[in-house]
Design a protein around this motif. Structure first.
Motif, PDB file in Angstrom:
ATOM      1  N   ILE A 759       0.146 -46.935 -21.007  1.00  0.00           N
ATOM      2  CA  ILE A 759      -0.944 -46.430 -21.851  1.00  0.00           C
ATOM      3  C   ILE A 759      -1.379 -45.073 -21.324  1.00  0.00           C
ATOM      4  O   ILE A 759      -1.697 -44.913 -20.143  1.00  0.00           O
ATOM      5  N   PHE A 760      -1.362 -44.087 -22.197  1.00  0.00           N
ATOM      6  CA  PHE A 760      -1.805 -42.739 -21.826  1.00  0.00           C
ATOM      7  C   PHE A 760      -3.072 -42.415 -22.595  1.00  0.00           C
ATOM      8  O   PHE A 760      -3.109 -42.483 -23.825  1.00  0.00           O
ATOM      9  N   ALA A 761      -4.136 -42.090 -21.866  1.00  0.00           N
ATOM     10  CA  ALA A 761      -5.414 -41.753 -22.499  1.00  0.00           C
ATOM     11  C   ALA A 761      -5.941 -40.423 -21.983  1.00  0.00           C
ATOM     12  O   ALA A 761      -7.132 -40.133 -22.106  1.00  0.00           O
ATOM     13  N   GLY A 762      -5.049 -39.622 -21.391  1.00  0.00           N
ATOM     14  CA  GLY A 762      -5.490 -38.351 -20.830  1.00  0.00           C
ATOM     15  C   GLY A 762      -5.521 -37.238 -21.854  1.00  0.00           C
ATOM     16  O   GLY A 762      -5.437 -37.465 -23.074  1.00  0.00           O
ATOM     17  N   GLN A 763      -5.618 -36.033 -21.339  1.00  0.00           N
ATOM     18  CA  GLN A 763      -5.700 -34.846 -22.186  1.00  0.00           C
ATOM     19  C   GLN A 763      -4.367 -34.105 -22.201  1.00  0.00           C
ATOM     20  O   GLN A 763      -3.651 -34.059 -21.194  1.00  0.00           O
ATOM     21  N   ILE A 764      -4.077 -33.535 -23.340  1.00  0.00           N
ATOM     22  CA  ILE A 764      -2.844 -32.759 -23.534  1.00  0.00           C
ATOM     23  C   ILE A 764      -3.205 -31.276 -23.600  1.00  0.00           C
ATOM     24  O   ILE A 764      -4.176 -30.898 -24.279  1.00  0.00           O
ATOM     25  N   THR A 765      -2.427 -30.451 -22.921  1.00  0.00           N
ATOM     26  CA  THR A 765      -2.622 -28.999 -22.966  1.00  0.00           C
ATOM     27  C   THR A 765      -1.404 -28.355 -23.625  1.00  0.00           C
ATOM     28  O   THR A 765      -0.266 -28.643 -23.237  1.00  0.00           O
ATOM     29  N   ILE A 766      -1.644 -27.507 -24.593  1.00  0.00           N
ATOM     30  CA  ILE A 766      -0.557 -26.856 -25.340  1.00  0.00           C
ATOM     31  C   ILE A 766      -0.277 -25.472 -24.765  1.00  0.00           C
ATOM     32  O   ILE A 766      -1.196 -24.721 -24.417  1.00  0.00           O
ATOM     33  N   HIS A 767       0.998 -25.136 -24.705  1.00  0.00           N
ATOM     34  CA  HIS A 767       1.449 -23.802 -24.287  1.00  0.00           C
ATOM     35  C   HIS A 767       2.357 -23.258 -25.379  1.00  0.00           C
ATOM     36  O   HIS A 767       3.119 -24.009 -25.989  1.00  0.00           O
ATOM     37  N   HIS A 768       2.289 -21.963 -25.593  1.00  0.00           N
ATOM     38  CA  HIS A 768       3.100 -21.358 -26.652  1.00  0.00           C
ATOM     39  C   HIS A 768       4.420 -20.784 -26.140  1.00  0.00           C
ATOM     40  O   HIS A 768       5.211 -20.257 -26.939  1.00  0.00           O
ATOM     41  N   SER A 769       4.656 -20.860 -24.848  1.00  0.00           N
ATOM     42  CA  SER A 769       5.935 -20.354 -24.342  1.00  0.00           C
ATOM     43  C   SER A 769       6.229 -20.953 -22.986  1.00  0.00           C
ATOM     44  O   SER A 769       5.347 -21.496 -22.308  1.00  0.00           O
ATOM     45  N   ALA A 770       7.469 -20.846 -22.596  1.00  0.00           N
ATOM     46  CA  ALA A 770       7.931 -21.233 -21.268  1.00  0.00           C
ATOM     47  C   ALA A 770       8.804 -20.111 -20.736  1.00  0.00           C
ATOM     48  O   ALA A 770       9.401 -19.342 -21.514  1.00  0.00           O
ATOM     49  N   ILE A 771       8.882 -19.992 -19.429  1.00  0.00           N
ATOM     50  CA  ILE A 771       9.667 -18.924 -18.812  1.00  0.00           C
ATOM     51  C   ILE A 771      10.832 -19.544 -18.058  1.00  0.00           C
ATOM     52  O   ILE A 771      10.640 -20.405 -17.195  1.00  0.00           O
ATOM     53  N   ALA A 772      12.021 -19.137 -18.424  1.00  0.00           N
ATOM     54  CA  ALA A 772      13.232 -19.599 -17.737  1.00  0.00           C
ATOM     55  C   ALA A 772      13.767 -18.475 -16.866  1.00  0.00           C
ATOM     56  O   ALA A 772      13.860 -17.321 -17.304  1.00  0.00           O
TER      57      ALA A 772
END
Length: 926
Positions: A759-772
């Protein structure tokens, strides 16, 4: 089920989990995505170094040091950060930073600098102080007083000394020409003494073998030519223990202004051959201008006269001989040089590979136009059966022919100009025909691809369909080019190829997407010819080539020769006998001699034109511009050398303000801190930064989310799923966590239902990019070979949705080298059971068939659906290798004129996986 993943689609599970299990362990995927034969670990790779030219360290007097003796210590950092002598000739860190910023970064005019100084002084007046300089003249004087770098320029005068005709001789016979040059030996000392090259230099000739005992050719010092030179040098016992430093040279005319009189310059560049090819291509002082050759001009009446042509060629070679004269003594007697690791070494120089385009090669080799500078193949039969058996040219053979035959026979039968003596003839161990190296930019990219193949394709369309229909097809091809999805570092063509002046970068960018754009309009053999050529081009561009690669290159060349016959059969050509295409037959020999052509390409010298010619010219008054340009170049060199010295002494820690605050607080700068600050500055992640260069040391590749989270998204999982219109996101995330907690399930296991998942009840954070970040030495990168790209999943990217493709490590399998293509629908992070997770929601694209398309050589994929819904999955971003690039399979249907490239990833049923997007991608997928 594989650890760290959860599939919503049973078909996906059956297709991928059995043979391509994903792992989320950090960097586990990426070790396999950096194929670099020259960098394998000690257990799988061997270097066999030259036993006598082994570059033993010595002291400043040339006496060899005991084994393992440390180098002399660098100058210590100043004990008092306020000591003005520490920053000599500048008053402080702030003064140096101001001078560098204004002169190097802004390229500010004198008027602008005066204004900035006035504002600076005004801000200090209330404290009873002023700026370090009253005006720009004083600032320039301090730059000129820098003791490091800035090898001075000297002017040499050249005149015609032959017989004059009766009457008024032509002006070129009486004019004085100027050769502006620097001391080549001093310049090499400056380059070899650069500390930043300490990890990008090979002091000793070596032969390299991979774990399969295959010979590997990578940097110049791994080639056969260097080893042979070392054998010749070490015949003299006095040279034992020396370091052989081949001098890589290159020259190329460049135009700075057409509108104001077609102003041309002819710079000559040099680079120590001991540097790696990656370091030579990177920004820095690995390649520096050593001279500007005179460019004689005369009227059309005199331009083709034998006397004028003989004079300009002789002046050309005499000038080059003068440039390298300071090195001649030290081609047999050791020179004492301080190296990047701090040690002194006894150095023997030698003229190394010469970088030049075909017209310059003709002048260098003293041959007739349209002949080959490397062999005696006749210009009318450069690529038929007789050319394969053509004898190689050599200095000894040419000299013998000149003494035996008259000029007419030399010209007609051997393509030799008997009135020209190559400058290399005056230097030890130098053969110009051998030293001319392969030129990827002008022979392959600009020559064979742009000037030949692209032109021939258009001509074929006219012959096949008539001019009107051909124009419609060409316009549709342009629309296809403009419809290609965005990709990091990939230039877009919003108007197709509708531009007038092609640059090398234009040709390189077009190559990456051209094959998919013409597919459907060309016959199979023509597509196979293009595909074979592209394969050849990308193979020879690799940073390291093993013995089996040479066989693959030869096979690709053979296929290209076989399938290009279609251009003759279709009536586009009557024959193919072209010097630039013929040069491809010499590439394998050139690789064996000089290793990867990627480190000896004219794109290196052309890129230097910007800093060495074009920008200094723009900063001049245009009147006697060269003199002003040389002053600018000297000051740029001095400022760069001062920065290197200050960095070595630990004085470039942080920013100017943070450094000043540190020393005011009584703290002392540290060299390690300076290095860390420089690395941090190089690694800054600006959301709009698309730079592919990563400075600093080589490391395993990795991927991480952008540090800045996005606002405006719900933090609750269910609310977020509704907000982004991904209703299955909660189920997918919980199954992902089930795999994280319980480990991978069996291959045939049914995906767990929601009530069995954590069960996951935490918060989600969105990012618009990732760096490779990954090791990609064949592409644009820092001196360490590292590149960076940004993967985006942004619903509001410049007014449209951008969700990039990614390549995911499937843990093995034959299809696509064990990779899976997926589209990054969402990038997010969260915390669960005290562990941080960085994840992506991807939509899978599965291969069509079990082999690449036979005509293009590219894999074809299609978006996967299950029950009419997209096949989605939550994965850890650690299993993402890098971004991927798909191009729609257009077929024969024309694109709508208003088609927007942002719709491409939604508009087609199938897609080509474009392994030509960059060279690292080509290595991954082939």
């Amino acid at each position: 089920m594989p650890h760290g993943v959860s599939y919503i689609c049973r078909h996906c599970l059956e297709t991928f989990s059995s043979s391509r299990g994903l792992s989320r362990h950090k960097n586990s995927a990426h070790r396999e995505f950096t194929p670099a034969p020259e960098d394998e670990d000690e257990n799988s790779f061997q270097r066999r170094i030259h036993p006598l030219a082994n570059a033993l360290p010595c002291d400043a007097a040339g006496n060899f040091l005991p084994p393992h003796a440390p180098p002399p210590p660098p100058p210590p950092p100043p004990q008092d950060g306020q000591d003005p002598d520490a920053w000599e000739p500048f008053a402080s860190r702030a003064a140096f930073a101001f001078a560098e910023f204004q002169f190097v970064e802004l390229q500010a005019s004198e008027r602008s600098i005066n204004t900035a100084l006035d504002i600076w002084t005004a801000s200090l007046q209330e404290f009873g102080s002023s700026a370090p300089w009253e005006n720009t003249r004083e600032l320039y004087a301090d730059i000129d007083r820098i003791q490091h770098g800035g090898v001075p320029w000297k002017t040499h005068h050249i005149r015609y000394t032959g017989p004059l005709p009766p009457g008024t001789p032509p002006r070129w016979m009486t004019q004085t020409y100027e050769l502006c040059a620097r001391d080549a030996r001093q310049l090499l000392h400056e380059q070899l003494g650069t500390p930043s090259f300490k990890d990008n230099i090979d002091y000793v000739p070596y032969r390299q073998f991979n774990h399969r005992e295959h010979r590997v050719w990578s940097n110049l010092m791994s080639g056969d030519w260097v080893w042979k030179q070392a054998d010749l040098i070490t015949v003299d016992p006095n040279t034992h223990g020396c370091a052989f430093v081949p001098v890589v040279a290159g020259s190329d005319k460049t135009t700075v202004s057409v509108a104001t009189g077609h102003q041309e310059y002819h710079p000559v560049y040099i680079s120590p051959g001991v540097l790696t090819g990656t370091a030579r291509r990177a920004h820095g002082n690995g390649v520096l201008p050593v001279a500007f050759l005179a460019i004689p001009k005369t009227s059309k009446k005199h331009r083709k006269t034998a006397a004028y042509q003989k004079f300009v060629r002789q002046m050309y070679h005499a000038s080059l001989a003068r440039i390298f004269e300071p090195l001649k003594r030290y081609m047999t007697t050791p020179d004492i040089v301080r190296c990047p690791d701090g040690h002194f070494r006894r150095v023997i120089y030698g003229l190394g590979p010469y970088i030049a385009d075909y017209p310059e090669q003709v002048w260098l080799a003293g041959i007739v136009q349209n002949w080959c500078p490397k062999c005696e193949a006749h210009p009318d039969h450069l690529d038929d059966g007789s050319a394969e058996n053509a004898r190689l040219r050599s200095r000894t053979k040419t000299e013998a022919l000149i003494t035996r035959f008259d000029p007419g026979i030399l010209w007609d039968d051997y393509g030799i100009r008997g009135d020209v003596v190559p400058f290399t003839n005056g230097f030890p161990r130098a053969d110009v025909h051998e030293l001319i190296c392969s030129d990827l930019l002008h022979q392959v990219i600009k020559g064979t691809f742009k000037d030949h193949l692209v032109t021939w394709v258009n001509e074929y369309l006219v012959l096949q369909h008539g001019e009107k229909r051909a124009l419609e097809i060409i316009q549709d091809i342009d629309r296809r080019l403009s419809a290609v999805p965005e990709f990091p570092g990939l230039r877009r063509f919003p108007d197709g190829r509708d531009f007038h002046q092609w640059t090398g970068d234009d040709s390189k960018a077009l190559m990456k997407i051209y094959l998919a754009a013409v597919a459907g309009y060309l016959p199979s053999d023509m597509m196979k010819a293009l595909s074979a050529f592209m394969q050849l081009c990308y193979l020879v561009r690799r940073n390291a080539l093993a013995a089996p690669d040479l066989i693959t290159i030869q096979n690709a060349l053979d296929r290209f020769h076989q399938y290009r016959q279609v251009f003759i059969d279709s009536g586009v050509r009557t024959d193919i006998s072209l010097p630039r295409q013929h040069s491809l037959t010499h590439y394998i020999r050139s690789i064996r001699l000089f290793a990867s052509p990627n480190g000896l390409c004219s794109s290196i010298t052309e890129s230097k034109h910007i800093k060495a010619v074009k920008e200094p010219w723009r900063r001049s008054s245009r009147y006697k511009a060269l003199t002003q340009m040389l002053v600018t170049l000297t000051r740029l060199d001095k400022l760069a050398a001062a920065r290197r010295d200050f960095t070595t002494r630990g004085m470039m820690t942080g920013t100017a303000s943070s450094y000043t605050a540190m020393v005011l607080a009584g703290l002392q700068p540290q060299v390690e801190a300076a290095d860390a600050a420089a690395a941090l500055a190089a690694e800054k992640d600006d959301e709009d930064d698309e730079d592919g260069v990563v400075h600093g040391p080589r490391s395993l590749s990795d991927i991480e989310l952008a540090p800045t989270p996005q606002r405006g998204y719900p933090k609750d999982l269910n609310a977020l799923a509704a907000h982004v219109a991904q209703p299955t996101l909660p189920l997918l995330l919980h199954r992902f966590l089930h795999a994280e907690v319980h480990g991978p399930a069996a291959e045939d296991a049914v995906p767990p239902p929601l009530h069995m998942c954590p069960i996951f009840a935490g918060q989600i954070t969105i990012h618009h990019s990732a760096i490779a970040r990954f090791y990609a030495p064949s592409d644009l990168c820092g001196a360490g070979g590292m590149s960076r790209e940004r993967i985006r999943s942004n619903p509001r990217w410049h007014g449209y949705v951008r969700q990039d493709m990614v390549l995911v490590d499937a843990g093995g399998g034959a299809a696509m080298g064990g990779l899976i293509a997926g589209r990054a629908m969402l990038l997010f992070s969260f915390s669960f059971q005290d562990q941080e997770y960085e994840c992506a929601l991807v939509h899978w694209f599965i291969p069509v068939g079990d082999a690449p398309d036979p005509d293009t050589g590219m894999w074809v994929v299609e978006p996967e659906y299950f029950g009419g819904l997209p096949s989605l999955q939550v994965i850890s971003i650690d299993v993402i290798a890098r971004a991927g690039h798909l191009i729609g399979v257009y077929g024969t249907a024309a694109l709508p004129e208003d088609f927007h490239f942002s719709d491409s990833l939604d508009a087609f049923n199938t897609y080509f996986v474009n392994h030509y997007a960059d060279h690292h991608m080509h290595e991954l997928l082939t």
